[in-house]
Design a protein around this motif. Structure first.
Motif, mmCIF file in Angstrom:
data_model
loop_
_atom_site.group_PDB
_atom_site.id
_atom_site.type_symbol
_atom_site.label_atom_id
_atom_site.label_comp_id
_atom_site.label_asym_id
_atom_site.label_seq_id
_atom_site.Cartn_x
_atom_site.Cartn_y
_atom_site.Cartn_z
ATOM 1 N N TYR A 1 0.869 -1.181 0.000
ATOM 2 C CA TYR A 1 0.000 0.000 0.000
ATOM 3 C C TYR A 1 0.903 1.227 0.000
ATOM 4 N N ARG A 2 0.646 2.147 -0.935
ATOM 5 C CA ARG A 2 1.477 3.348 -1.052
ATOM 6 C C ARG A 2 0.605 4.583 -1.228
ATOM 7 N N GLU A 3 1.037 5.676 -0.619
ATOM 8 C CA GLU A 3 0.431 6.984 -0.812
ATOM 9 C C GLU A 3 1.519 7.956 -1.237
ATOM 10 N N SER A 4 1.251 8.728 -2.291
ATOM 11 C CA SER A 4 2.203 9.717 -2.787
ATOM 12 C C SER A 4 1.533 11.081 -2.798
ATOM 13 N N ASP A 5 2.243 12.088 -2.291
ATOM 14 C CA ASP A 5 1.700 13.449 -2.189
ATOM 15 C C ASP A 5 2.406 14.384 -3.156
ATOM 16 N N GLU A 6 1.597 15.088 -3.945
ATOM 17 C CA GLU A 6 2.075 16.153 -4.839
ATOM 18 C C GLU A 6 3.227 15.683 -5.723
ATOM 19 N N VAL A 7 2.958 14.614 -6.475
ATOM 20 C CA VAL A 7 3.952 14.077 -7.402
ATOM 21 C C VAL A 7 3.867 14.848 -8.723
ATOM 22 N N PRO A 8 4.976 15.382 -9.240
ATOM 23 C CA PRO A 8 4.929 16.076 -10.537
ATOM 24 C C PRO A 8 4.548 15.107 -11.660
ATOM 25 N N ALA A 9 3.615 15.521 -12.520
ATOM 26 C CA ALA A 9 3.173 14.702 -13.648
ATOM 27 C C ALA A 9 2.722 15.625 -14.774
ATOM 28 N N ARG A 10 2.389 15.001 -15.911
ATOM 29 C CA ARG A 10 1.900 15.768 -17.062
ATOM 30 C C ARG A 10 0.640 15.103 -17.599
ATOM 31 N N HIS A 11 -0.326 15.923 -17.999
ATOM 32 C CA HIS A 11 -1.565 15.439 -18.589
ATOM 33 C C HIS A 11 -1.958 16.390 -19.706
ATOM 34 N N ALA A 12 -2.104 15.842 -20.927
ATOM 35 C CA ALA A 12 -2.430 16.667 -22.098
ATOM 36 C C ALA A 12 -1.416 17.794 -22.268
ATOM 37 N N ASP A 13 -0.132 17.439 -22.123
ATOM 38 C CA ASP A 13 0.981 18.378 -22.295
ATOM 39 C C ASP A 13 0.966 19.524 -21.288
ATOM 40 N N GLN A 14 0.305 19.349 -20.175
ATOM 41 C CA GLN A 14 0.307 20.368 -19.135
ATOM 42 C C GLN A 14 0.832 19.764 -17.834
ATOM 43 N N ALA A 15 1.671 20.543 -17.146
ATOM 44 C CA ALA A 15 2.243 20.084 -15.876
ATOM 45 C C ALA A 15 1.187 20.157 -14.775
ATOM 46 N N MET A 16 1.252 19.205 -13.862
ATOM 47 C CA MET A 16 0.302 19.155 -12.764
ATOM 48 C C MET A 16 0.901 18.367 -11.609
ATOM 49 N N LEU A 17 0.273 18.473 -10.462
ATOM 50 C CA LEU A 17 0.671 17.725 -9.285
ATOM 51 C C LEU A 17 -0.428 16.731 -8.946
ATOM 52 N N LEU A 18 -0.030 15.492 -8.651
ATOM 53 C CA LEU A 18 -0.984 14.429 -8.355
ATOM 54 C C LEU A 18 -0.774 13.871 -6.952
ATOM 55 N N ASN A 19 -1.876 13.596 -6.265
ATOM 56 C CA ASN A 19 -1.866 12.753 -5.075
ATOM 57 C C ASN A 19 -2.315 11.360 -5.518
ATOM 58 N N THR A 20 -1.476 10.359 -5.312
ATOM 59 C CA THR A 20 -1.792 9.018 -5.805
ATOM 60 C C THR A 20 -1.869 8.015 -4.659
ATOM 61 N N THR A 21 -2.708 7.013 -4.871
ATOM 62 C CA THR A 21 -2.848 5.897 -3.922
ATOM 63 C C THR A 21 -2.813 4.602 -4.714
ATOM 64 N N THR A 22 -2.031 3.630 -4.251
ATOM 65 C CA THR A 22 -1.933 2.339 -4.932
ATOM 66 C C THR A 22 -2.040 1.211 -3.925
ATOM 67 N N VAL A 23 -2.737 0.151 -4.340
ATOM 68 C CA VAL A 23 -2.820 -1.095 -3.566
ATOM 69 C C VAL A 23 -2.476 -2.228 -4.526
ATOM 70 N N GLY A 24 -1.456 -2.997 -4.202
ATOM 71 C CA GLY A 24 -0.994 -4.039 -5.116
ATOM 72 C C GLY A 24 -0.829 -5.380 -4.441
ATOM 73 N N GLY A 25 -0.919 -6.412 -5.254
ATOM 74 C CA GLY A 25 -0.690 -7.780 -4.783
ATOM 75 C C GLY A 25 0.149 -8.532 -5.797
ATOM 76 N N SER A 26 1.144 -9.287 -5.319
ATOM 77 C CA SER A 26 2.061 -10.002 -6.210
ATOM 78 C C SER A 26 2.347 -11.394 -5.674
ATOM 79 N N LEU A 27 2.666 -12.292 -6.587
ATOM 80 C CA LEU A 27 3.188 -13.607 -6.235
ATOM 81 C C LEU A 27 4.703 -13.577 -6.411
ATOM 82 N N LEU A 28 5.425 -14.259 -5.517
ATOM 83 C CA LEU A 28 6.878 -14.251 -5.547
ATOM 84 C C LEU A 28 7.411 -15.669 -5.624
#
Length: 218
Positions: A111-138
């Motif tokens: 589980y990860r939370e990211s605050d104000e990550v620089p990104a681009r959308h439609a050639d415009q710069a923006m800041l994103l707050n992202t949340t991810t939940v992942g599951g993997s086999l090892l």
């Protein structure tokens, strides 16, 4: 995050201690005296020490480990990226089949939370707050003190722009593939580890990492 993981480990240890005390108390009630304890011999202590060293290749002895009676090893660790944008936690469970003691199989939840990550959308710069939940086999293999492993799974992610004053800045979400591989080398108490992990989503490129670490428990 750290307080939650430490609390869970403390609770598990408390439950184990309570179980041991209850067993001892019952023995006193049944026999009218405290149970007799004998000193373990050297061979038994050596076998126990070796079993603790033979942890799966994708775990680190310096982290918080729990050993269950069925041979399952559970590891909990905090996650934090060097840039300071992301924090979270990782929970890993693994075991080695009795017929193949050098092969490691397991599963991982992150589980990860990211605050104000620089990104681009439609050639415009923006800041994103992202949340991810992942599951993997090892799956991994140990060759003496050297071990290698690989992981594969899926991650559910969601990104919310910090500035939503314009209609263009819409929330994005999706499910993507997660994959990676790593290696671990242990020399006595010193453990070195190298890992690469990638999420197949342009918006989650800040989570694609190559990490290297050294652990020396005191």
């Amino acid at each position: 995050m750290k307080a939650g993981i430490a609390g869970a480990i403390t609770m598990a240890a408390s439950l184990a201690l309570m179980s041991s005390l209850a067993w001892a108390e019952q023995a006193v009630l049944d026999h009218g005296e405290a149970p007799a304890f004998t000193e373990a011999n050297g061979e038994l202590l050596a076998s126990l020490a070796l079993s603790r060293l033979d942890v799966p290749s994708f775990t680190v002895r310096a982290s918080d480990l729990m050993y269950l009676d069925n041979g399952l090893v559970v590891e909990g660790a905090d996650l934090e990226t060097p840039d300071g944008y992301t924090s979270g936690f990782r929970l890993t469970a693994g075991f080695s089949p009795k017929s193949l003691p050098q092969v490691d199989l397991g599963a991982e939840l992150t589980y990860r939370e990211s605050d104000e990550v620089p990104a681009r959308h439609a050639d415009q710069a923006m800041l994103l707050n992202t949340t991810t939940v992942g599951g993997s086999l090892l799956a991994g293999v140990r060759l003496g003190q050297f071990g290698v492993y690989a992981k594969s799974g899926f991650v559910e992610w969601e990104g919310d722009p910090v500035n939503q004053s314009e209609p263009l800045y819409m929330a994005t979400a999706g499910t993507s593939r997660i994959q990676g591989f790593g290696a671990r080398l242990q020399h006595k108490r010193l453990v070195s580890r190298l890992e690469f992990e990638e999420i197949d989503a342009p918006s989650m490129a800040h989570l694609n990492l190559v990490t290297a670490s050294l652990h020396y428990p005191f």
